[in-house]
Design a protein around this motif. Structure first.
Motif, mmCIF file in Angstrom:
data_model
loop_
_atom_site.group_PDB
_atom_site.id
_atom_site.type_symbol
_atom_site.label_atom_id
_atom_site.label_comp_id
_atom_site.label_asym_id
_atom_site.label_seq_id
_atom_site.Cartn_x
_atom_site.Cartn_y
_atom_site.Cartn_z
ATOM 1 N N ALA A 261 53.090 39.784 113.275
ATOM 2 C CA ALA A 261 53.678 40.333 113.250
ATOM 3 C C ALA A 261 53.182 42.393 113.548
ATOM 4 N N PRO A 262 53.086 42.551 115.271
ATOM 5 C CA PRO A 262 52.901 44.388 114.653
ATOM 6 C C PRO A 262 53.393 44.536 112.859
ATOM 7 N N PRO A 263 53.301 45.850 113.067
ATOM 8 C CA PRO A 263 51.486 46.265 112.851
ATOM 9 C C PRO A 263 50.758 45.479 112.331
ATOM 10 N N PRO B 154 54.809 37.944 103.179
ATOM 11 C CA PRO B 154 53.664 38.306 103.206
ATOM 12 C C PRO B 154 52.043 38.244 103.146
ATOM 13 N N GLY B 155 52.061 38.429 104.007
ATOM 14 C CA GLY B 155 50.269 38.116 104.152
ATOM 15 C C GLY B 155 49.058 38.573 103.759
ATOM 16 N N ALA B 156 48.196 38.032 103.479
ATOM 17 C CA ALA B 156 46.760 37.979 102.217
ATOM 18 C C ALA B 156 46.814 39.572 103.399
ATOM 19 N N HIS C 160 50.291 43.621 102.481
ATOM 20 C CA HIS C 160 50.690 42.944 103.199
ATOM 21 C C HIS C 160 50.019 42.871 104.585
ATOM 22 N N SER C 161 50.082 41.968 105.279
ATOM 23 C CA SER C 161 50.010 41.999 106.435
ATOM 24 C C SER C 161 51.337 41.531 106.423
#
Length: 219
Positions: free
Chosen positions: A158-160, A26-28, A74-75
């Motif tokens: 990564a998309p999206p 998971p990204g911010a 999350h991103s």
């Protein structure tokens, strides 16, 4: 509200990647023009992992991935150096490689000389070519500021996933190539050709440091 609407789409994408054994993390979360990971005192406002020990956290376990996106948008980040490496290049090189790969596929036929693979594109015109993992950069490319290899210890958005400038998208979706990854050296050969480096002697290393995608977004 926008984050609430994006969360199911981000979750579906993360689960699709994990279902194909691509390590996800998971990204911010993007809020306005900055990313917030929820860690107290984190000074990073660019795209970055939400987990402090992200290399250990990255996983293809769909239950764990689903839990990460259960409540927050999350991103979607993919850890490199395991299921695949990434060759990150500017748009003009990415377009030349894509054109050459399509031409070669048309000449040799499907299933032979596989050089097409998934390609993600950032809104800042960085092309990310996914390739089989493990091979270092050829010496000609290692001297080039235009090519960055993401291997162990790195990640890509990564998309999206959305960045402040817009969304990351697939130029060649994994489904389009049946999730197959091309040989890294075959793609690197096309990059060498695109850069006109065949036969060139390697010289001094560049004075300016290269930045990986993760480093650039986290700056």
């Amino acid at each position: 509200m926008a984050g609430v609407l994006r969360r199911p789409r981000l979750r579906r994408a993360a689960l699709r990647y994990a279902d194909h054994d691509w390590p996800v993390l998971p990204g911010a979360c993007l809020t306005g023009g900055r990313f917030a990971c929820g860690r107290p005192g984190c000074p990073t406002i660019a795209c970055h992992p939400a987990e402090e020990s992200w290399e250990r956290a990255a996983t293809a376990d769909t239950d764990r991935v689903a839990a990460w996106w259960r409540s927050r948008p999350h991103s979607v980040l993919l850890a490199t150096g395991h299921a695949f490496d990434v060759l990150e290049v500017p748009a003009h090189l990415g377009l030349r490689v894509l054109g050459a790969a399509r031409l070669l596929a048309g000449v040799v036929g499907p299933g032979r000389g596989q050089v097409r693979g998934p390609i993600a594109v950032t809104p800042t015109a960085r092309w990310m070519l996914l390739v089989a993992p493990g091979d270092p950069l050829r010496p000609e490319l290692d001297e080039s500021l235009d090519v960055v290899r993401h291997g162990p210890g790195s990640w890509i958005p990564a998309p999206p996933t959305r960045l402040p400038e817009g969304a990351v998208r697939w130029a060649v979706a994994p489904e389009e190539v049946q999730w197959r990854l091309p040989d890294s050296y075959a793609v690197q050969a096309m990059l060498v050709d695109a850069l006109g480096l065949y036969g060139r002697q390697t010289g001094l290393r560049p004075l300016l440091p290269r930045q990986s995608t993760g480093t650039r977004y986290a700056a």
